[in-house]
Design a protein around this motif. Structure first.
Motif, PDB file in Angstrom:
ATOM      1  N   LYS A 257      20.752  48.077 -33.450  1.00 37.92           N
ATOM      2  CA  LYS A 257      20.677  49.527 -33.260  1.00 37.92           C
ATOM      3  C   LYS A 257      21.629  50.260 -34.205  1.00 37.92           C
ATOM      4  O   LYS A 257      21.463  51.443 -34.483  1.00 37.92           O
ATOM      5  CB  LYS A 257      21.019  49.832 -31.790  1.00 37.92           C
TER       6      LYS A 257
ATOM      7  N   VAL B  92       6.902  50.707 -33.557  1.00 42.82           N
ATOM      8  CA  VAL B  92       8.189  50.988 -34.206  1.00 42.82           C
ATOM      9  C   VAL B  92       9.150  51.649 -33.222  1.00 42.82           C
ATOM     10  O   VAL B  92      10.305  51.257 -33.100  1.00 42.82           O
ATOM     11  CB  VAL B  92       7.987  51.885 -35.442  1.00 42.82           C
TER      12      VAL B  92
ATOM     13  N   LEU C 277      10.494  49.256 -30.766  1.00 42.13           N
ATOM     14  CA  LEU C 277      11.504  48.362 -31.321  1.00 42.13           C
ATOM     15  C   LEU C 277      12.841  49.060 -31.529  1.00 42.13           C
ATOM     16  O   LEU C 277      13.895  48.470 -31.268  1.00 42.13           O
ATOM     17  CB  LEU C 277      11.002  47.769 -32.644  1.00 42.13           C
ATOM     18  N   ILE C 278      12.824  50.323 -31.992  1.00 42.62           N
ATOM     19  CA  ILE C 278      14.126  50.947 -32.219  1.00 42.62           C
ATOM     20  C   ILE C 278      14.822  51.244 -30.891  1.00 42.62           C
ATOM     21  O   ILE C 278      16.042  51.306 -30.830  1.00 42.62           O
ATOM     22  CB  ILE C 278      14.064  52.234 -33.077  1.00 42.62           C
TER      23      ILE C 278
ATOM     24  N   LEU D 121      14.326  49.343 -28.073  1.00 41.39           N
ATOM     25  CA  LEU D 121      14.426  48.130 -27.261  1.00 41.39           C
ATOM     26  C   LEU D 121      15.872  47.739 -26.918  1.00 41.39           C
ATOM     27  O   LEU D 121      16.161  47.431 -25.753  1.00 41.39           O
ATOM     28  CB  LEU D 121      13.688  46.978 -27.951  1.00 41.39           C
ATOM     29  N   PRO D 122      16.790  47.775 -27.903  1.00 46.14           N
ATOM     30  CA  PRO D 122      18.170  47.417 -27.532  1.00 46.14           C
ATOM     31  C   PRO D 122      18.731  48.326 -26.439  1.00 46.14           C
ATOM     32  O   PRO D 122      19.425  47.854 -25.535  1.00 46.14           O
ATOM     33  CB  PRO D 122      18.951  47.602 -28.843  1.00 46.14           C
TER      34      PRO D 122
END
Lengths: 277, 290
Positions: A117, A147, A150-151, A153-154
């Motif tokens: 991140k 996308v 995924l950005i 997800l953390p």
């Protein structure tokens, strides 16, 4: 122990804080007011706008008619809801496992996820753009949904992890001792305790995905553009049409403003990765 | 006690997330690194020969890199200064007893939820426009010359907009931290005769130190990537007056189609961000042990 505070102090505090709060909020208030004015009225002096002009809903209709606002609105809805749900499906098992079956390397895995991140998006802009171009994912809702998932997800995993970790393991053991099967344990013991955490995670992630303005601007054109990119098209010369800019802006921020008000506390936890609670 | 079977299950539950994040970050990052050593322009097919550090050399010696680096520092530093000091003041104020605290807090926090493109365009046109903007109107009304924000101080104007967006974040976090302060400690110090300034300096500020550090680190990470606000207001101009590192990489990669140069810039940006990230990760990591 609470100290007795004089009413005068309270009134003074309210006046100072209220003024500052009003100033912070004023740009948003101004968007709301101008969106209900005609273009001619919207560029008049502020006091004239307030006291010498009528109200209209014309702008909202014009924005929709001219640029198919609802297409972009639904793009935003699809992308933010889609990426959040997709993220949850992947994050819930991961966070669950790390919270309840911690291994030696759990902490390292968490920190590594966090580190992704920290990566500035321009560091991977070129390859992602080329991969998207070559696979036909540019300007597609699916590509953008993935996308954004995924950005965020953390953040989803971290938030869920901090919530799950607060569920005491003894309760699970007690349920098991009382003869609860795994299914019952999850359904009647874990889920009710985890739901508030999951709900606030959903809320925060919809907000983050809705307002994301790096990938949405770089990976979309006319087709999959969500509201961030749609509003960007007002940069010139349409921005000079204050009333229409305001109407388009108001419709773009209203849903998130309302959701945001419900998620103030979760915002702190989510964006500081549990460092401040 | 976790059994061996449950360990395996746990690993299976974690692996999708790990694999996806790996594919999303590490793979493209390696590609960026690889591209950065190639002469690779989408407009001029050249077989993409390996050129060593040539891209880095040209990227780092270009005057626009120096300008962008300075602008990035000014933007990040300016926004941090405004938001941290403003955030401390707002948090102290909001922590005091008052009427309608909930509503006031909501008004302060609201800007954080406005999408970047909206806040940038609204500020640029409806507030900072020297003719029809509110600031211009007020200045003219009071008999002053209106400031042409984007003509004379484009970077300053962007700093104001970004600070408006992030001040709520700093306020919210510092307020949360302030509310966890032990009230008895404050009362005891008050009985011992400490005045407000002493209490602020010796009790509140040390208590807030950790939260302030978190605010600075997290904001730095996000601020290094400010993009939309520049794209919709100035396009980095006039000249390079409001070009930041992030924006410079965008220009090289997606406007000039210079994959090699853009990648080199991306690697530079990653290295700079990592320096900040290491400190942040250390702080968060410590918290995990607690």
């Amino acid at each position: 122990m609470a100290r007795a505070v004089s009413t005068r102090t309270k009134v003074l505090n309210t006046a100072i804080a209220g003024t500052l709060g009003f100033l912070m909020f004023f740009p948003i208030l101004w968007i709301i007011i101008l969106s209900f004015k005609t273009e001619e009225d919207a560029i008049r002096a502020p006091l004239e706008v307030l006291f010498q002009s009528g109200w209209t809903i014309e702008n909202f209709l014009t924005v929709q008619a001219r640029s198919d606002y609802f297409k972009h609105f639904s793009n935003s809805v699809i992308i933010s809801l889609g990426s959040t749900l997709l993220g949850l499906i992947i994050a819930i098992p991961a966070a669950w496992a790390m919270a309840f079956v911690p291994a030696k390397r759990t902490k390292d895995v968490l920190m590594w996820m966090l580190s992704t991140k920290m990566m500035p998006p321009v560091g991977v802009l070129v390859p992602i753009y080329l991969i998207f171009r070559d696979t036909g994912l540019l300007d597609s809702l699916i590509g953008l949904t993935v996308v954004l998932m995924l950005i965020n997800l953390p953040i989803i995993i971290w938030m869920l992890y901090t919530y799950f970790r607060e569920i005491p393991g003894e309760i699970l053991e007690a349920a098991r001792m009382d003869g609860a099967t795994l299914k019952k344990e999850i359904l009647y013991v874990l889920a009710p305790m985890a739901l508030p955490g999951i709900a606030s995670t959903i809320l925060l992630n919809i907000i983050l995905a809705w307002n994301e303005a790096f990938w949405t601007l770089n990976l979309t054109a006319a087709n999959a553009a969500p509201l961030t990119a749609f509003i960007a098209s007002y940069s010139s010369p349409e921005g000079l049409f204050f009333a229409k800019l305001s109407a388009a802006s108001l419709m773009a921020i209203a849903p998130i403003l309302i959701m945001g008000w419900f998620s103030q506390k979760q915002l702190v936890r989510g964006l500081t990765f549990g460092a401040v609670k | 006690m976790a059994t061996k079977a449950s360990r395996t299950a746990a690993r299976l539950m974690i692996s999708p997330a790990v694999i996806l994040l790996f594919a999303w970050m590490i793979v493209p990052l390696v590609l960026t690194l690889y591209f950065s050593f190639l002469r690779y322009n989408l407009l001029t097919p050249s077989g993409n020969p390996f050129v060593g550090f040539e891209n880095y050399y040209w990227f780092l010696t270009d005057p626009s890199f120096t300008a962008a680096a300075v602008n990035t520092l000014l933007l990040v530093g300016g926004v941090l200064l405004i938001t941290v000091i403003g955030g401390i003041l707002f948090a102290l104020l909001l922590d005091r007893p008052m009427f309608g605290q909930g509503i006031i807090r909501i008004m302060v926090i609201a800007p954080f939820f406005v999408m970047p493109t909206v806040s940038a365009l609204v500020w640029k046109n409806m507030f900072m426009n020297p003719v029809n903007g509110i600031f211009g109107r007020i200045a003219t009304g009071l008999g002053f010359e209106p400031i042409d924000f984007f003509g004379n101080m484009p970077l300053g104007a962007i700093t104001i907009i970004v600070a408006w967006q992030w001040l709520p974040f700093a306020t919210l976090i510092l307020l949360t931290a302030l509310q966890s302060l032990d009230q008895e400690q404050l009362e005891a110090s008050e009985m011992d005769g400490a005045n407000w300034l002493n209490r602020f300096w010796y009790i509140m500020l040390p208590h807030l130190a950790r939260a302030i550090t978190v605010v600075i680190l997290i904001q730095t990470i996000f601020l290094l990537s400010v993009f939309a606000e520049i794209l919709v207001t100035t396009n980095g101009g006039p000249g390079t007056a409001s070009t930041t590192l992030t924006y410079l990489v965008y220009v090289a990669s997606l406007l000039q189609y210079d994959v090699g140069m853009g990648s080199a810039g991306g690697v530079v940006a990653v290295v700079l961000a990592n320096i900040v990230a290491i400190f942040l990760m250390r702080m968060i990591g410590k918290n995990l042990d607690a």
